[in-house]
Scaffold this motif. Structure first.
Motif, PDB file in Angstrom:
ATOM      1  N   ALA A 122      94.693  64.122  20.440  1.00  0.00           N
ATOM      2  CA  ALA A 122      95.938  64.529  20.930  1.00  0.00           C
ATOM      3  C   ALA A 122      96.901  63.197  21.118  1.00  0.00           C
ATOM      4  N   ASP A 123      98.194  63.581  21.257  1.00  0.00           N
ATOM      5  CA  ASP A 123      99.196  62.406  21.388  1.00  0.00           C
ATOM      6  C   ASP A 123      99.218  61.871  23.137  1.00  0.00           C
ATOM      7  N   ALA A 124      98.980  60.777  23.306  1.00  0.00           N
ATOM      8  CA  ALA A 124      98.801  60.417  24.727  1.00  0.00           C
ATOM      9  C   ALA A 124     100.323  60.409  25.330  1.00  0.00           C
ATOM     10  N   PRO A 134      98.792  51.273  21.225  1.00  0.00           N
ATOM     11  CA  PRO A 134      99.643  51.061  19.936  1.00  0.00           C
ATOM     12  C   PRO A 134     101.013  50.548  20.520  1.00  0.00           C
ATOM     13  N   GLU A 177      92.798  60.199  21.604  1.00  0.00           N
ATOM     14  CA  GLU A 177      93.198  59.679  20.253  1.00  0.00           C
ATOM     15  C   GLU A 177      94.061  60.538  19.282  1.00  0.00           C
ATOM     16  N   LEU A 178      95.127  60.049  18.651  1.00  0.00           N
ATOM     17  CA  LEU A 178      96.056  60.721  17.942  1.00  0.00           C
ATOM     18  C   LEU A 178      95.556  60.926  16.530  1.00  0.00           C
ATOM     19  N   PHE A 218     100.661  54.419  13.389  1.00  0.00           N
ATOM     20  CA  PHE A 218      99.800  54.610  14.505  1.00  0.00           C
ATOM     21  C   PHE A 218      99.493  53.306  15.354  1.00  0.00           C
ATOM     22  N   GLY A 261      90.524  54.296  19.072  1.00  0.00           N
ATOM     23  CA  GLY A 261      90.520  53.640  17.487  1.00  0.00           C
ATOM     24  C   GLY A 261      89.044  53.903  16.983  1.00  0.00           C
TER      25      GLY A 261
HETATM   26  N1  SAM Z   1      90.824  50.825  20.916  1.00  0.00           N
HETATM   27  C1  SAM Z   1      90.756  50.399  19.536  1.00  0.00           C
HETATM   28  C2  SAM Z   1      90.602  49.039  19.520  1.00  0.00           C
HETATM   29  O1  SAM Z   1      90.838  48.265  20.591  1.00  0.00           O
HETATM   30  O2  SAM Z   1      90.053  48.429  18.387  1.00  0.00           O
HETATM   31  C3  SAM Z   1      92.209  50.838  18.720  1.00  0.00           C
HETATM   32  C4  SAM Z   1      93.489  50.008  19.211  1.00  0.00           C
HETATM   33  S1  SAM Z   1      95.026  50.228  18.249  1.00  0.00           S
HETATM   34  C5  SAM Z   1      96.105  49.122  18.729  1.00  0.00           C
HETATM   35  C6  SAM Z   1      95.811  51.747  19.121  1.00  0.00           C
HETATM   36  C7  SAM Z   1      95.156  53.125  18.982  1.00  0.00           C
HETATM   37  O3  SAM Z   1      95.748  54.016  19.445  1.00  0.00           O
HETATM   38  C8  SAM Z   1      94.933  53.671  17.235  1.00  0.00           C
HETATM   39  O4  SAM Z   1      93.433  54.195  17.353  1.00  0.00           O
HETATM   40  C9  SAM Z   1      95.731  54.775  17.219  1.00  0.00           C
HETATM   41  O5  SAM Z   1      95.258  55.843  16.327  1.00  0.00           O
HETATM   42  C10 SAM Z   1      95.963  55.372  18.554  1.00  0.00           C
HETATM   43  N2  SAM Z   1      97.069  56.096  18.916  1.00  0.00           N
HETATM   44  C11 SAM Z   1      98.411  55.475  18.288  1.00  0.00           C
HETATM   45  N3  SAM Z   1      99.456  56.607  18.767  1.00  0.00           N
HETATM   46  C12 SAM Z   1      98.653  57.525  19.923  1.00  0.00           C
HETATM   47  C13 SAM Z   1      99.103  58.286  20.510  1.00  0.00           C
HETATM   48  N4  SAM Z   1     100.617  58.694  20.496  1.00  0.00           N
HETATM   49  N5  SAM Z   1      98.126  58.915  21.419  1.00  0.00           N
HETATM   50  C14 SAM Z   1      96.982  58.457  21.389  1.00  0.00           C
HETATM   51  N6  SAM Z   1      96.425  57.606  20.420  1.00  0.00           N
HETATM   52  C15 SAM Z   1      97.454  56.799  19.828  1.00  0.00           C
END
Ligand code: SAM
Length: 269
Positions: A89-91, A112, A65-66, A14, A46
């Motif tokens: 959901a998946d962004a 991500p 958030e996925l 993720f 996150g």
């Molecule tokens: N915003 C938080 C922080 O700064 O500490 C987390 C950042 S982390 C780099 C990326 C976040 O995106 C994670 O919580 C992950 O689970 C989420 N994520 C990953 N793929 C995703 C997707 N396709 N759609 C939505 N969220 C996603």
């Protein structure tokens, strides 16, 4: 941080590198400069490092958030906030138009890394409902998106993004700001939709992408060479562009002219 948040184990698939440096978090929040009437959409909240501040500053905060294991953690932390809504959901698949009613959206996220480029393209398809975007990306990707003509890293990505947005690198973030720490530097990019000096006419972003991809197919070669299967030297010259030039010397407006020419010729066939 809650006990639940401590229990959550970061998942590589993720792209989970959670921000923990308070100075960097503050710097990002200040750069976004939220005002109290704005609608913010955070992608990948996150454990809420940015969310915690955003929710206090804006009129409405939607987060996408996925990872379903993070949902109870976010719910627990923000359930008392009546301007807050979670979308598990998946962004990449998310229909952002459902969030935009009267106000344009301000999009924010420490994205991500594995999906950042396709996600930006998904968002560019919705540019008319976007006020601006502030994202943390790999530094190298930010450099490519903001690259100027004449540089080695200027290419298809720079052209597509800069056709629709003014793109600016705000600052660099070192690996130590995250847990776990990534191996590479990151940077914050600000993308602001722009009005065009030259516009695509009867041509699509896909056409622009195709022409740019063709023009850069062999970086050292000229347009005459790289575009030979799609435009003749005469058709290139009709755009006031010398076919002996290389793709990296062309500005965005010149790519738009070539794309309009390509679309016109193909519609005439
Ligand atoms: N915003 C938080 C922080 O700064 O500490 C987390 C950042 S982390 C780099 C990326 C976040 O995106 C994670 O919580 C992950 O689970 C989420 N994520 C990953 N793929 C995703 C997707 N396709 N759609 C939505 N969220 C996603």
């Amino acid at each position: 941080m809650t006990a639940n948040a401590l229990k959550h184990k970061a998942r590589k698939r993720f792209g989970q590198n959670f921000l923990h440096d308070p100075n960097i978090i503050q710097r990002i929040i200040q750069s976004i400069a939220v005002t109290d009437k704005q609608h913010i959409v955070e992608i990948g909240p996150g454990k809420g490092a940015l969310t915690e501040y955003l929710v206090q500053l804006c009129a409405k905060l939607d987060v996408i958030e996925l990872d379903r294991d993070l949902i109870p953690i976010l719910e627990q932390q923000f359930e008392h906030c009546n301007n807050f809504q979670i979308h598990n959901a998946d962004a990449l698949q998310f229909d952002f138009s459902v969030l935009s009613q009267n106000n344009k959206l301000r999009l924010v996220g420490n994205l991500p890394y594995n999906i950042s480029t396709p996600l930006i393209f998904h968002l560019l398809e919705n540019i008319s409902i976007i006020h601006d975007m502030h994202f943390m990306l790999q530094k190298e990707v930010v450099e490519r998106l903001t690259a100027c003509p004449g540089t080695k890293i200027y290419g298809r990505l720079s052209i597509l993004v800069q056709y629709l947005c003014h793109a600016e690198q705000l600052f660099i973030v070192h690996p130590g700001a995250f847990s776990p720490a990534p191996k590479i530097d990151s940077a914050i990019i600000q993308l602001t939709p722009r009005t065009h000096t030259a516009s695509l006419v009867n041509a699509t972003l896909d056409n622009l992408s195709f022409v740019a991809r063709s023009a850069f197919s062999q970086r050292r070669k000229t347009l005459r060479n790289n575009l030979k299967t799609i435009l003749t030297p005469e058709q290139i010259m009709q755009c006031d562009i010398d076919p002996a030039r290389r793709a990296e010397t062309l500005n965005i407006d010149e790519f738009v002219k070539l794309t309009n020419q390509y679309a016109k010729i193909n519609s005439d066939i």
